[in-house]
Write a protein that holds these residues in place. Structure first.
Motif, PDB file in Angstrom:
ATOM      1  N   VAL A 394       0.825  -1.204   0.000  1.00  0.00           N
ATOM      2  CA  VAL A 394       0.000   0.000   0.000  1.00  0.00           C
ATOM      3  C   VAL A 394       0.859   1.254   0.000  1.00  0.00           C
ATOM      4  O   VAL A 394       0.716   2.124  -0.851  1.00  0.00           O
ATOM      5  N   ASP A 395       1.785   1.369   0.946  1.00  0.00           N
ATOM      6  CA  ASP A 395       2.656   2.537   1.033  1.00  0.00           C
ATOM      7  C   ASP A 395       3.604   2.342   2.192  1.00  0.00           C
ATOM      8  O   ASP A 395       3.532   1.340   2.922  1.00  0.00           O
ATOM      9  N   ARG A 396       4.493   3.307   2.376  1.00  0.00           N
ATOM     10  CA  ARG A 396       5.334   3.317   3.565  1.00  0.00           C
ATOM     11  C   ARG A 396       4.578   4.009   4.696  1.00  0.00           C
ATOM     12  O   ARG A 396       3.872   4.994   4.471  1.00  0.00           O
ATOM     13  N   ARG A 397       4.737   3.489   5.908  1.00  0.00           N
ATOM     14  CA  ARG A 397       4.021   4.065   7.053  1.00  0.00           C
ATOM     15  C   ARG A 397       4.362   5.536   7.228  1.00  0.00           C
ATOM     16  O   ARG A 397       3.494   6.356   7.527  1.00  0.00           O
ATOM     17  N   VAL A 398       5.615   5.888   7.016  1.00  0.00           N
ATOM     18  CA  VAL A 398       6.030   7.277   7.227  1.00  0.00           C
ATOM     19  C   VAL A 398       5.382   8.211   6.207  1.00  0.00           C
ATOM     20  O   VAL A 398       5.269   9.412   6.452  1.00  0.00           O
ATOM     21  N   ASP A 399       4.933   7.670   5.069  1.00  0.00           N
ATOM     22  CA  ASP A 399       4.335   8.501   4.026  1.00  0.00           C
ATOM     23  C   ASP A 399       2.816   8.602   4.138  1.00  0.00           C
ATOM     24  O   ASP A 399       2.185   9.367   3.398  1.00  0.00           O
ATOM     25  N   LEU A 400       2.206   7.826   5.015  1.00  0.00           N
ATOM     26  CA  LEU A 400       0.753   7.829   5.174  1.00  0.00           C
ATOM     27  C   LEU A 400       0.249   9.237   5.522  1.00  0.00           C
ATOM     28  O   LEU A 400       0.800   9.922   6.382  1.00  0.00           O
ATOM     29  N   ILE A 401      -0.807   9.662   4.839  1.00  0.00           N
ATOM     30  CA  ILE A 401      -1.420  10.971   5.084  1.00  0.00           C
ATOM     31  C   ILE A 401      -2.731  10.758   5.839  1.00  0.00           C
ATOM     32  O   ILE A 401      -3.589   9.982   5.399  1.00  0.00           O
ATOM     33  N   LEU A 402      -2.885  11.427   6.980  1.00  0.00           N
ATOM     34  CA  LEU A 402      -4.131  11.370   7.752  1.00  0.00           C
ATOM     35  C   LEU A 402      -4.906  12.652   7.484  1.00  0.00           C
ATOM     36  O   LEU A 402      -4.618  13.711   8.039  1.00  0.00           O
ATOM     37  N   ASN A 403      -5.917  12.550   6.639  1.00  0.00           N
ATOM     38  CA  ASN A 403      -6.704  13.700   6.189  1.00  0.00           C
ATOM     39  C   ASN A 403      -8.087  13.608   6.814  1.00  0.00           C
ATOM     40  O   ASN A 403      -8.928  12.823   6.367  1.00  0.00           O
ATOM     41  N   GLY A 404      -8.304  14.404   7.873  1.00  0.00           N
ATOM     42  CA  GLY A 404      -9.604  14.374   8.547  1.00  0.00           C
ATOM     43  C   GLY A 404      -9.950  13.007   9.092  1.00  0.00           C
ATOM     44  O   GLY A 404     -11.110  12.605   9.115  1.00  0.00           O
ATOM     45  N   GLY A 405      -8.956  12.257   9.556  1.00  0.00           N
ATOM     46  CA  GLY A 405      -9.184  10.934  10.122  1.00  0.00           C
ATOM     47  C   GLY A 405      -9.220   9.824   9.093  1.00  0.00           C
ATOM     48  O   GLY A 405      -9.397   8.661   9.460  1.00  0.00           O
ATOM     49  N   VAL A 406      -9.068  10.153   7.825  1.00  0.00           N
ATOM     50  CA  VAL A 406      -9.092   9.154   6.750  1.00  0.00           C
ATOM     51  C   VAL A 406      -7.662   8.893   6.281  1.00  0.00           C
ATOM     52  O   VAL A 406      -6.888   9.824   6.064  1.00  0.00           O
ATOM     53  N   ASN A 407      -7.308   7.605   6.127  1.00  0.00           N
ATOM     54  CA  ASN A 407      -5.985   7.256   5.610  1.00  0.00           C
ATOM     55  C   ASN A 407      -5.927   7.515   4.107  1.00  0.00           C
ATOM     56  O   ASN A 407      -6.773   7.021   3.346  1.00  0.00           O
ATOM     57  N   VAL A 408      -4.944   8.277   3.694  1.00  0.00           N
ATOM     58  CA  VAL A 408      -4.723   8.547   2.272  1.00  0.00           C
ATOM     59  C   VAL A 408      -3.333   8.022   1.923  1.00  0.00           C
ATOM     60  O   VAL A 408      -2.349   8.355   2.599  1.00  0.00           O
ATOM     61  N   VAL A 428       3.900  12.708  -3.823  1.00  0.00           N
ATOM     62  CA  VAL A 428       2.752  13.164  -3.043  1.00  0.00           C
ATOM     63  C   VAL A 428       3.049  12.912  -1.573  1.00  0.00           C
ATOM     64  O   VAL A 428       3.555  11.846  -1.204  1.00  0.00           O
ATOM     65  N   PHE A 429       2.746  13.883  -0.721  1.00  0.00           N
ATOM     66  CA  PHE A 429       2.997  13.752   0.710  1.00  0.00           C
ATOM     67  C   PHE A 429       2.051  14.668   1.465  1.00  0.00           C
ATOM     68  O   PHE A 429       1.366  15.522   0.881  1.00  0.00           O
ATOM     69  N   GLY A 430       1.983  14.496   2.775  1.00  0.00           N
ATOM     70  CA  GLY A 430       1.106  15.301   3.604  1.00  0.00           C
ATOM     71  C   GLY A 430       1.809  16.493   4.211  1.00  0.00           C
ATOM     72  O   GLY A 430       2.974  16.413   4.587  1.00  0.00           O
ATOM     73  N   ILE A 431       1.090  17.620   4.299  1.00  0.00           N
ATOM     74  CA  ILE A 431       1.604  18.820   4.961  1.00  0.00           C
ATOM     75  C   ILE A 431       0.575  19.268   5.988  1.00  0.00           C
ATOM     76  O   ILE A 431      -0.600  18.871   5.922  1.00  0.00           O
ATOM     77  N   PRO A 432       0.979  20.074   6.970  1.00  0.00           N
ATOM     78  CA  PRO A 432       0.044  20.457   8.039  1.00  0.00           C
ATOM     79  C   PRO A 432      -1.182  21.197   7.509  1.00  0.00           C
ATOM     80  O   PRO A 432      -1.109  21.991   6.570  1.00  0.00           O
ATOM     81  N   ASP A 433      -2.332  20.907   8.141  1.00  0.00           N
ATOM     82  CA  ASP A 433      -3.582  21.573   7.816  1.00  0.00           C
ATOM     83  C   ASP A 433      -4.328  21.826   9.124  1.00  0.00           C
ATOM     84  O   ASP A 433      -4.557  20.891   9.904  1.00  0.00           O
ATOM     85  N   GLU A 435      -7.353  22.483   9.818  1.00  0.00           N
ATOM     86  CA  GLU A 435      -8.702  21.921   9.942  1.00  0.00           C
ATOM     87  C   GLU A 435      -8.689  20.395   9.893  1.00  0.00           C
ATOM     88  O   GLU A 435      -9.338  19.729  10.715  1.00  0.00           O
ATOM     89  N   PHE A 436      -7.948  19.805   8.951  1.00  0.00           N
ATOM     90  CA  PHE A 436      -8.006  18.362   8.727  1.00  0.00           C
ATOM     91  C   PHE A 436      -6.778  17.606   9.254  1.00  0.00           C
ATOM     92  O   PHE A 436      -6.698  16.397   9.108  1.00  0.00           O
ATOM     93  N   GLY A 437      -5.839  18.313   9.867  1.00  0.00           N
ATOM     94  CA  GLY A 437      -4.637  17.648  10.360  1.00  0.00           C
ATOM     95  C   GLY A 437      -3.542  17.620   9.309  1.00  0.00           C
ATOM     96  O   GLY A 437      -2.435  18.093   9.527  1.00  0.00           O
ATOM     97  N   GLN A 438      -3.867  17.056   8.149  1.00  0.00           N
ATOM     98  CA  GLN A 438      -2.943  17.040   7.021  1.00  0.00           C
ATOM     99  C   GLN A 438      -3.722  17.263   5.739  1.00  0.00           C
ATOM    100  O   GLN A 438      -4.899  16.882   5.636  1.00  0.00           O
ATOM    101  N   GLN A 439      -3.068  17.846   4.759  1.00  0.00           N
ATOM    102  CA  GLN A 439      -3.646  17.949   3.427  1.00  0.00           C
ATOM    103  C   GLN A 439      -2.674  17.367   2.419  1.00  0.00           C
ATOM    104  O   GLN A 439      -1.479  17.197   2.699  1.00  0.00           O
ATOM    105  N   ASP A 495       9.940  17.550   4.723  1.00  0.00           N
ATOM    106  CA  ASP A 495      10.440  18.165   5.945  1.00  0.00           C
ATOM    107  C   ASP A 495      10.387  19.686   5.926  1.00  0.00           C
ATOM    108  O   ASP A 495      10.337  20.333   6.979  1.00  0.00           O
ATOM    109  N   ALA A 496      10.386  20.275   4.719  1.00  0.00           N
ATOM    110  CA  ALA A 496      10.328  21.741   4.632  1.00  0.00           C
ATOM    111  C   ALA A 496       9.018  22.298   5.193  1.00  0.00           C
ATOM    112  O   ALA A 496       8.946  23.474   5.568  1.00  0.00           O
ATOM    113  N   TYR A 497       7.983  21.469   5.266  1.00  0.00           N
ATOM    114  CA  TYR A 497       6.669  21.937   5.700  1.00  0.00           C
ATOM    115  C   TYR A 497       6.363  21.603   7.178  1.00  0.00           C
ATOM    116  O   TYR A 497       5.366  22.071   7.711  1.00  0.00           O
ATOM    117  N   TRP A 498       7.205  20.769   7.771  1.00  0.00           N
ATOM    118  CA  TRP A 498       6.911  20.325   9.135  1.00  0.00           C
ATOM    119  C   TRP A 498       7.936  20.895  10.097  1.00  0.00           C
ATOM    120  O   TRP A 498       9.123  20.629   9.969  1.00  0.00           O
TER     121      TRP A 498
END
Length: 500
Positions: A394-408, A428-433, A435-439, A495-498
């Motif tokens: 599916v993906d690497r755990r470190v790359d998992l995006i949590l968007n409003g409680g949903v795994n992306v 594609v990666f997650g950055i802080p949001d 409202e939703f935690g990550q976008q 890392d530039a976003y976190w």
């Protein structure tokens, strides 16, 4: 004096290696390898001692690889993308006491080696200096009885690189050829033929194919780098049967018009293998449509999580699978509480090898963190098994995006965006949001001369993906930080976003 390779005994005057207009026969290859083994010993290197190698794919790679095997030493393959401080870290961490380097990297290699405390008389530059070093030694059998191997470092995609020591290192040299040939059999490599290697030999994928090709009587055609037209021309010219490719290269081939394939005789191809990163399904299917069911996927890592192998027919019958494991490997899926999960449920993939778990060189804490008490170990990948034991990544755990409680899962989105005709590479990666935690953030490298706006790409993605999977923003880069062997250093982008 016995030979380590079947072909040297059977066809000593046949061509073994071709690279940049140079050729080595099997007899010449083994002769040079024996001299290299004695040259390594002349440095005082004993069984298991480390020396480093920094070079593009060159004809000398094969004799140094084989010489290391005969000497029982451990070569440390260095990534030629690295900076002098990064190279210095690997030299110090590995304990390497010598360096062989190509002319293109002699300056940076010498700088890193001297800073690491390596004497100048133990830094050998390929060319005249290397030939004098090698040819000062006798062409006689080496007394060592333990096969040398590589001390391979992880790609550093999620943190600092770590050297990996596996239990299958240190086998008797009498078993070496059979062992690497068996690995080739596991991954479906033909028993003989011509292998075209364009992937870098500093990576475990390229080195694994090199060893199997030598043992399985393949003439080896080496290239420094991949070019789509040169690849297809070489298949026709040399009647290539076997070719390892990473997914980024498969994507480039898949985007070619039909005439690139139909205008050449590619009928000799029997085996294209891919690994190192997720391969978009559309690209893989395109190659199967144009070349036949000769595409084999195998999942693995420097730590020994493979091979997990999937033929074209298996993949088409079970879209998305990366296959089933070799007989010496067991796979399980574990949740965050350490409990095993049933088929079809996503969790962390754990592996158990018959010969034991790997260790990270000089890092007991990382070794312990990667293992369960019963000896199963993980490299942090997420996936699941079906009822028949086929594995799905599916993906690497470190790359998992949590968007409003949903795994992306970024790999799914990357597979879709990679189909855009103007996109050369994508991450594609997650950055802080707030409202939703990550976008979802997309980083894109466009084809040469292409023009594409953020709004155009987001609109295009909404036609093909659920809204919560679509990028909210897009960054455009001249080049993404991807290794030549296909691994993407996504942490450099993320890392530039976190905030630390």
């Amino acid at each position: 004096m016995s030979n380590i390779l079947q072909s040297t005994s059977a066809t000593p005057d046949a061509v073994a290696v071709i690279c940049d207009g140079q050729e080595l026969t099997w007899a010449h290859l083994e002769s040079n390898a024996r001299k290299v083994a004695h040259a390594l010993s002349a440095w005082g290197l004993l069984t298991g001692d480390r020396w480093a190698f920094l070079s593009h794919n060159r004809i000398e790679w094969t004799e140094l690889f084989l010489g290391n095997t005969l000497a029982g030493t451990r070569y440390v393959p260095l990534n030629w993308h690295l900076t002098a401080p990064e190279l210095e870290y690997l030299l110090v961490n590995s304990g390497a006491t010598a360096l062989v380097v190509d002319p293109e990297h002699a300056a940076i290699g010498t700088e890193a080696a001297t800073r690491a405390g390596i004497d100048l008389d133990r830094i050998i530059v390929l060319g005249a200096q290397y030939e004098a070093w090698r040819d000062s030694q006798p062409d006689t059998g080496h007394p060592n009885t333990i096969a040398g191997s590589a001390l391979t470092y992880t790609g550093g995609t999620t943190g600092a690189s770590k050297g990996v020591t596996r239990p299958d290192s240190g086998a008797p040299i009498s078993n070496w050829s059979r062992g690497v040939s068996t690995w080739g059999s596991y991954v479906g490599m033909p028993e003989s033929g011509v292998a075209l290697i364009t992937t870098p030999l500093y990576h475990a994928f390229g080195a694994g194919v090199l060893g199997a090709a030598l043992a399985r009587r393949h003439t080896i055609v080496l290239r420094q780098r991949f070019d789509v037209d040169d690849f297809l021309d070489s298949v026709q010219k040399y009647h290539v049967t076997s070719a390892p490719l990473v997914p980024t290269l498969i994507i480039r081939l898949a985007k070619l018009d039909d005439h690139h394939f139909t205008s050449r005789d590619l009928s000799s191809l029997q085996w294209i293998a891919h690994t190192a990163a997720p391969c978009p399904g559309w690209a893989k299917q395109r190659l199967i449509d144009m070349l036949g069911p000769i595409v084999v996927e195998f999942y693995g890592s420097s730590e020994g999580t493979g091979p997990v192998v999937c033929t074209s027919d298996e993949w088409m019958a079970r879209p998305g699978t990366v296959g089933r494991p070799a007989p010496n490997l067991q796979i399980s899926v574990v949740d965050d509480d350490g409990q095993d999960l049933p088929p079809m449920e996503i969790g962390t993939l754990y592996f158990k090898r018959a010969d034991g778990a790997p260790k990270y060189h000089g890092d007991e804490a990382k070794t312990k963190d990667a293992q369960l008490p019963d000896g199963r170990f993980t490299v942090g990948d997420l996936g699941y098994l079906d009822a028949d034991g086929f594995m799905y990544l599916v993906d690497r755990r470190v790359d998992l995006i949590l968007n409003g409680g949903v795994n992306v899962y970024p790999a799914e989105i990357e597979g879709v965006l990679s189909q855009h005709p103007l996109i050369r590479d994508v991450a594609v990666f997650g950055i802080p949001d707030s409202e939703f935690g990550q976008q979802v953030k997309a980083a894109v490298e466009l084809e040469d001369g292409a023009s594409l706006s953020q709004d155009e790409l987001i609109s295009w993605s909404r036609e093909r993906l659920a809204s919560f999977k679509c990028p909210r923003s897009v960054d455009f880069h001249n080049e993404l930080p991807r290794e030549a062997h296909g691994k993407l250093k996504k942490r450099i982008l993320r890392d530039a976003y976190w905030p630390r």
